[in-house]
Motif scaffolding. Structure first.
Motif, mmCIF file in Angstrom:
data_model
loop_
_atom_site.group_PDB
_atom_site.id
_atom_site.type_symbol
_atom_site.label_atom_id
_atom_site.label_comp_id
_atom_site.label_asym_id
_atom_site.label_seq_id
_atom_site.Cartn_x
_atom_site.Cartn_y
_atom_site.Cartn_z
ATOM 1 N N PRO A 89 0.799 -1.238 0.000
ATOM 2 C CA PRO A 89 0.000 0.000 0.000
ATOM 3 C C PRO A 89 0.828 1.282 0.000
ATOM 4 O O PRO A 89 0.281 2.356 -0.145
ATOM 5 N N GLU A 90 2.177 1.162 0.165
ATOM 6 C CA GLU A 90 2.993 2.373 0.217
ATOM 7 C C GLU A 90 3.101 3.058 -1.132
ATOM 8 O O GLU A 90 3.148 4.280 -1.227
ATOM 9 N N GLY A 91 3.150 2.268 -2.201
ATOM 10 C CA GLY A 91 3.354 2.851 -3.516
ATOM 11 C C GLY A 91 2.388 2.306 -4.545
ATOM 12 O O GLY A 91 1.459 1.561 -4.223
ATOM 13 N N ARG A 92 2.652 2.649 -5.813
ATOM 14 C CA ARG A 92 1.740 2.279 -6.898
ATOM 15 C C ARG A 92 2.496 1.591 -8.035
ATOM 16 O O ARG A 92 2.298 1.914 -9.201
ATOM 17 N N CYS A 93 3.374 0.667 -7.662
ATOM 18 C CA CYS A 93 4.091 -0.141 -8.645
ATOM 19 C C CYS A 93 3.873 -1.616 -8.337
ATOM 20 O O CYS A 93 3.385 -1.964 -7.265
ATOM 21 N N TYR A 94 4.228 -2.491 -9.256
ATOM 22 C CA TYR A 94 4.041 -3.923 -9.037
ATOM 23 C C TYR A 94 5.382 -4.568 -8.663
ATOM 24 O O TYR A 94 6.450 -4.055 -9.010
ATOM 25 N N PRO A 95 5.351 -5.684 -7.961
ATOM 26 C CA PRO A 95 6.609 -6.347 -7.597
ATOM 27 C C PRO A 95 7.309 -6.909 -8.825
ATOM 28 O O PRO A 95 6.664 -7.297 -9.799
ATOM 29 N N GLN A 96 8.634 -6.959 -8.777
ATOM 30 C CA GLN A 96 9.394 -7.603 -9.844
ATOM 31 C C GLN A 96 10.625 -8.260 -9.240
ATOM 32 O O GLN A 96 11.056 -7.913 -8.134
ATOM 33 N N LYS A 97 11.169 -9.236 -9.968
ATOM 34 C CA LYS A 97 12.280 -10.031 -9.450
ATOM 35 C C LYS A 97 13.532 -9.176 -9.241
ATOM 36 O O LYS A 97 14.184 -9.256 -8.200
#
Length: 406
Positions: A89-97
């Motif tokens: 919820p801190e940011g607006r990006c998706y996880p990546q390896k």
């Protein structure tokens, strides 16, 4: 609509290991001689997406960071997630390896001044928002005989607000998009002189065991396929490589569709978009309905062999108890002006899965679109060599065993 195909975790790990170590020694500046450009490897993740490994930035000891970006002929901008990214919820990006690209640490990173922002929205619900910037891009070499080559001052997007609906299977290999469409910000347009305006690829079928590497080829490193066919791209397709489509066929039989059946009345593109960044082919719903009806008729005429399956998610599937693989499975044909046709092989029309016992299930990998355009996706492009010429805006293609296209 985005349709995903699950594959085994073992294969997920295999593709995860294909991304080489995080930092790499960089190569020399690019040359105007086309055949000095290394041939980048194309990598398939456990969907139908095709990725290109790209080096971005310049760090200590002239190193760069590697990322896997979706090879997308259906859009123009190259972008990746940058260091200001945080996951919800801190940011607006998706996880990546891989770590988000550390732009502030790169010696070759140049943000736009005054600041200029982009906002890319994709048909299946993904998007990216961020800052236009310039950076050095590097293609890692696929052989010991050719060093990596780097391309400075490539315009790209440094994304800080991104949504990814492409890979939700905990692999998170996709770090962004490698835009190769029509437009000045497209990567291939930015290096147009160095590659002679030509690039090519040949996708291996996903049912091939131990598949060999696939390659994105440039300039003089392209050999034409046997019996090539050539089509002109439509001039009014803006960012897309679209060709004039006049009909569709099933199992070699033309359906004689009208324009109103093939194209939405308010569609901006009255043709077929060749899109390596789309997993599967999408059709105007009226055309899709006729294709499915024809498929139903074909399978019903083989009574006792095929059984219709209801797997949900709008999938059109049939099964049988014989281990014959793709024998006796129909394909789809696209017809174009000038008598040119593209015959999609059964392996590019249906996806085969092994069900309980000896049952094999075939699901049609064509889908009705809500995007008001017809798209030829990557899954349907297997075993064809496609050569794009952005100088004269032509597409050359021909049937080829891409597993032997080393």
């Amino acid at each position: 609509m985005q349709i995903r195909v699950q594959q085994s975790q073992a294969r997920v790990q295999h593709f995860s290991d294909m991304l080489s170590s995080t930092f790499h020694p960089n190569g020399s500046e690019y040359s105007l001689q086309q055949d000095t450009i290394p041939v980048p490897a194309i990598k398939r993740i456990p969907t139908a997406f095709m990725l290109v490994e790209v080096g971005i930035g310049t760090f200590d000891n002239n190193a760069y960071k590697s990322y896997l970006l979706v090879m997308d002929t259906g859009s123009t901008l190259v972008w990746t997630q940058c260091e200001d990214c945080k996951v919800p919820p801190e940011g607006r990006c998706y996880p990546q390896k891989e770590d988000y690209f550390p732009s502030s640490k790169s010696k070759s990173y140049i943000p736009s001044k005054p600041q200029s922002f982009y906002n890319e929205i994709y048909g299946e619900g993904s998007y990216s928002y961020g800052l236009y910037s310039k950076e050095t891009f590097t293609f890692p070499s696929t052989s010991l005989s050719s060093p990596p080559s780097k391309f400075p001052n490539i315009v790209f997007g440094c994304g800080t607000n991104n949504r990814n609906v492409w890979a939700k299977d905990n692999t998170f290999l996709i770090a962004g998009i490698f835009g190769m469409g029509v437009g000045k910000n497209s990567f291939v347009y930015q290096i147009k002189k160095q590659i002679g305006g030509r690039f090519s690829y040949c996708f291996v079928r996903d049912d091939v065991e131990n598949p060999p590497p696939m390659y994105l080829r440039f300039g003089t490193n392209i050999k034409p396929p046997q019996n090539p066919k050539t089509l002109k791209f439509q001039k009014n397709a803006e960012t897309y490589y679209a060709v004039n489509m006049i009909d569709i066929g099933v199992n070699g039989e033309r359906l004689h569709l009208s324009k109103s059946q093939m194209f939405s009345p308010d569609s901006k593109v009255k043709g077929l978009i060749i899109d390596s960044g789309a997993e599967f082919t999408h059709m105007h719903k009226e055309a899709y309905d006729v294709v499915v009806s024809k498929m139903d008729k074909y399978f019903s005429e083989h009574k006792g062999e095929f059984t219709k399956e209801n797997l949900g998610n709008g999938l059109f599937c049939y099964s049988r108890i014989k281990g014959e693989k793709y024998n006796n499975i129909p394909g789809v044909t696209f017809y174009f002006e000038g008598g040119v046709q593209l015959d999609i092989i059964p392996e590019g029309t249906f996806q085969r899965k092994i069900g309980p016992g000896t049952k094999e299930i075939f699901c049609l990998m064509f889908f009705p679109t809500q995007l008001k355009v017809n798209i030829l996706g990557a899954f349907q492009q297997v075993n064809f060599k496609f050569i794009y010429n952005i100088n004269d805006m032509t597409l050359q293609f021909g049937r080829e065993d891409c597993a032997k296209n080393g």
